[in-house]
Design a protein around this motif. Structure first.
Motif, mmCIF file in Angstrom:
data_model
loop_
_atom_site.group_PDB
_atom_site.id
_atom_site.type_symbol
_atom_site.label_atom_id
_atom_site.label_comp_id
_atom_site.label_asym_id
_atom_site.label_seq_id
_atom_site.Cartn_x
_atom_site.Cartn_y
_atom_site.Cartn_z
ATOM 1 N N GLU A 57 0.837 -1.205 0.000
ATOM 2 C CA GLU A 57 0.000 0.000 0.000
ATOM 3 C C GLU A 57 0.869 1.252 0.000
ATOM 4 O OE1 GLU A 57 -2.313 -0.161 3.625
ATOM 5 O OE2 GLU A 57 -0.521 -0.002 4.892
ATOM 6 N N THR A 58 0.281 2.332 -0.491
ATOM 7 C CA THR A 58 0.933 3.628 -0.426
ATOM 8 C C THR A 58 0.710 4.207 0.971
ATOM 9 O OG1 THR A 58 -1.047 4.810 -1.089
ATOM 10 C CG2 THR A 58 0.369 4.037 -2.855
ATOM 11 N N ALA A 59 1.367 5.333 1.233
ATOM 12 C CA ALA A 59 1.151 6.005 2.515
ATOM 13 C C ALA A 59 -0.318 6.424 2.639
ATOM 14 C CB ALA A 59 2.082 7.211 2.624
ATOM 15 N N GLU A 60 -0.886 6.903 1.541
ATOM 16 C CA GLU A 60 -2.296 7.313 1.548
ATOM 17 C C GLU A 60 -3.199 6.116 1.891
ATOM 18 O OE1 GLU A 60 -0.028 8.295 -0.722
ATOM 19 O OE2 GLU A 60 -0.021 10.375 -0.022
ATOM 20 N N GLN A 82 -1.416 15.051 2.831
ATOM 21 C CA GLN A 82 -0.116 14.849 3.450
ATOM 22 C C GLN A 82 0.399 16.139 4.067
ATOM 23 O OE1 GLN A 82 2.871 12.449 1.180
ATOM 24 N NE2 GLN A 82 4.351 13.837 2.045
ATOM 25 N N LEU A 83 1.019 16.003 5.238
ATOM 26 C CA LEU A 83 1.510 17.154 5.984
ATOM 27 C C LEU A 83 3.030 17.273 5.879
ATOM 28 C CD1 LEU A 83 1.198 19.388 8.160
ATOM 29 C CD2 LEU A 83 1.283 17.575 9.893
ATOM 30 N N TYR A 84 3.736 16.264 6.376
ATOM 31 C CA TYR A 84 5.191 16.357 6.503
ATOM 32 C C TYR A 84 5.683 14.991 6.948
ATOM 33 C CZ TYR A 84 9.701 18.495 7.737
ATOM 34 O OH TYR A 84 11.022 18.848 7.789
ATOM 35 N N THR A 85 6.927 14.691 6.610
ATOM 36 C CA THR A 85 7.500 13.416 7.034
ATOM 37 C C THR A 85 8.493 13.642 8.160
ATOM 38 O OG1 THR A 85 7.117 12.360 4.927
ATOM 39 C CG2 THR A 85 8.871 11.426 6.295
ATOM 40 N N VAL A 100 5.067 9.403 8.012
ATOM 41 C CA VAL A 100 4.488 10.405 7.131
ATOM 42 C C VAL A 100 3.244 10.945 7.821
ATOM 43 C CG1 VAL A 100 3.649 10.891 4.814
ATOM 44 C CG2 VAL A 100 5.297 9.045 5.165
ATOM 45 N N GLN B 82 11.890 20.278 2.887
ATOM 46 C CA GLN B 82 11.129 19.099 2.505
ATOM 47 C C GLN B 82 9.965 19.469 1.608
ATOM 48 O OE1 GLN B 82 10.282 16.114 5.696
ATOM 49 N NE2 GLN B 82 8.337 15.835 4.655
ATOM 50 N N TYR B 84 7.673 16.691 -0.264
ATOM 51 C CA TYR B 84 6.544 15.757 -0.248
ATOM 52 C C TYR B 84 7.132 14.354 -0.217
ATOM 53 C CZ TYR B 84 1.938 13.889 -1.511
ATOM 54 O OH TYR B 84 0.735 13.240 -1.499
ATOM 55 N N THR B 85 6.389 13.421 0.333
ATOM 56 C CA THR B 85 6.861 12.042 0.362
ATOM 57 C C THR B 85 6.102 11.214 -0.658
ATOM 58 O OG1 THR B 85 7.610 12.166 2.619
ATOM 59 C CG2 THR B 85 7.070 9.974 1.792
ATOM 60 N N SER B 87 5.172 7.699 -2.349
ATOM 61 C CA SER B 87 5.102 6.317 -1.858
ATOM 62 C C SER B 87 4.357 5.380 -2.791
ATOM 63 C CB SER B 87 4.432 6.315 -0.472
ATOM 64 O OG SER B 87 3.082 6.724 -0.586
ATOM 65 N N VAL B 100 11.425 10.581 0.321
ATOM 66 C CA VAL B 100 11.094 11.913 0.805
ATOM 67 C C VAL B 100 11.739 12.902 -0.154
ATOM 68 C CG1 VAL B 100 11.139 13.478 2.769
ATOM 69 C CG2 VAL B 100 11.163 11.006 3.158
#
Lengths: 227, 227
Positions: A57-60, A82-85, A100, B82, B84-85, B87, B100
């Motif tokens: 899976e993706t982060a989303e 997405q906010l920040y890693t 993430v 930074q 965006y990440t 994935s 990242v």
DNA sequence: GCAAAAGTGTTAGGTATACACCCATGC
DNA sequence: GCATGGGTGTATACCTAACACTTTTGC
């Protein structure tokens, strides 16, 4: 320069996601937290919901899955972005975990019918020390939310589909922490051409019923500054 | 819900960083690319510099390390932040790699004295198909750069420490792709109170020498919209 | 003295802000 | 008829945008 490493050595870090989910209850901004119990470092501290990213899976995908599984918020009920890693070495004192971070917004109806015991809507004014590096995460999340409010239609995800102009104004006032002039707000927001009149009126209020508006588009849009 | 997994199963993904480094040469915006040769999927395609994140470093550390090692840009010579990440499961067709993404800016002096053969400053107008998902990464990077230019002092990282107002204006024109009125630009930027006169003048030009300015602060600052 | 870029003000139009009263409804 | 929140306009200050000529320097 080492050109190749054994796969086990490359795959050292757990990858996770965490989500700062915002919602408005009773004209106050709230976030969804869970109790974190991970002795010895984190014992009964609130933290944001999240979990590991899976192979497939993706982060989303992972955010959606963990929100559904861990705090009973199905993807259809929450807007996320997405906010920040966050990758500090010791952000999780137990293991190296890179996370993430996401922000999310839910509509009031979702909160009203929310009845999952293992998570709590906490007023942001009452946020104390959070687990992991979630203090930093919250600071970035609220700052991002404030920013986005001012130049996008993200407010739509914190309101019912049909809403009054006063309710929309209150979203801005609550999150930006300032009073806004009613006439100026209406002029500005209507001039932006992102709202449509629905023709419907408020029902069951004991004063003059307000006109109900809706956003023209269900997708977030960029705008010239609203406030 | 599985509560525990074996460590090997959790540590499935390689974590990487990639950096889109911007610089201005000859009044044209450039990015730093390297030739990617990773048959069978990527053969002689340009891609952004990057590499894996190590056990003992943050993502920020990793970007600095890879920029120094792979494209000979020491951390002191480049401003990074930074982006965006990324994935997507197949963003790297060979392995699952989560990356990242960062944007970076270098001053003209760094580019002028740049003589590393294994990386190229490519005008952004000539960017074609890039390796991996670097097309998406570039799209987000340029959009972020444009945004930041308009409400921060990020331009300072694309200019020498001392610069003329015309040079500063050209940074805006080149990146935003528009002409700006000289008088209006000067009024606005000076009113923002982020610049100081250095008292020095241009030397060795064959026309009237311009006054040299500097940013008051070496750190990026948020502003009301510049343009 | 000519070429090149630096430097400088004003006006008009539009946008932002401040501000107060009447209206519709339920009880 | 009273309490509650809904809905509306104007005047001013400020900001933005459009616009052209003189100055300084090197050659």
């Amino acid at each position: 320069m080492t050109m190749k490493k054994a796969p086990e050595e490359l795959r050292f870090a757990a990858m996770a996601v965490d989500a700062v989910i915002f919602g408005i209850i009773d004209k106050k901004l709230h976030v969804l937290v869970q109790n974190v119990v991970r002795p010895p470092h984190y014992v009964n501290m609130p933290g944001f919901p999240g979990g590991l990213i899976d192979k497939t899976e993706t982060a989303e995908d992972a955010v959606r899955r963990h929100l559904a599984d861990k705090v009973h918020l199905p993807a259809k009920d929450v807007y996320t972005e997405q906010l920040y890693t966050f990758s500090d070495i010791n952000r999780d004192k137990r293991n190296r975990v890179i996370s993430v971070g996401y922000i999310g917004c839910v509509k009031p109806g979702v909160i009203e019918s929310y009845d999952y015991d293992d998570a709590t809507w906490l007023p942001v004014r009452k946020l104390g020390k959070l687990a992991y590096d979630h203090d930093d995460m919250y600071a970035m999340a609220i700052s991002r939310l404030r920013g986005k409010l001012s130049y996008t239609t993200i407010a739509q995800f914190l309101l019912p589909s049909f809403f009054t102009l006063t309710e929309l104004q209150e979203v801005y006032e609550v999150i930006l922490g300032m009073d806004i002039d009613k006439r100026n707000f209406r002029k500005k927001i209507l001039a932006l051409d992102v709202l449509k009149e629905t023709g419907r009126m408020q029902e069951g209020v004991k004063n003059r019923p307000a006109a109900l508006y809706a956003f023209k588009s269900k997708a977030i849009k960029e705008l010239p500054p609203v406030i």
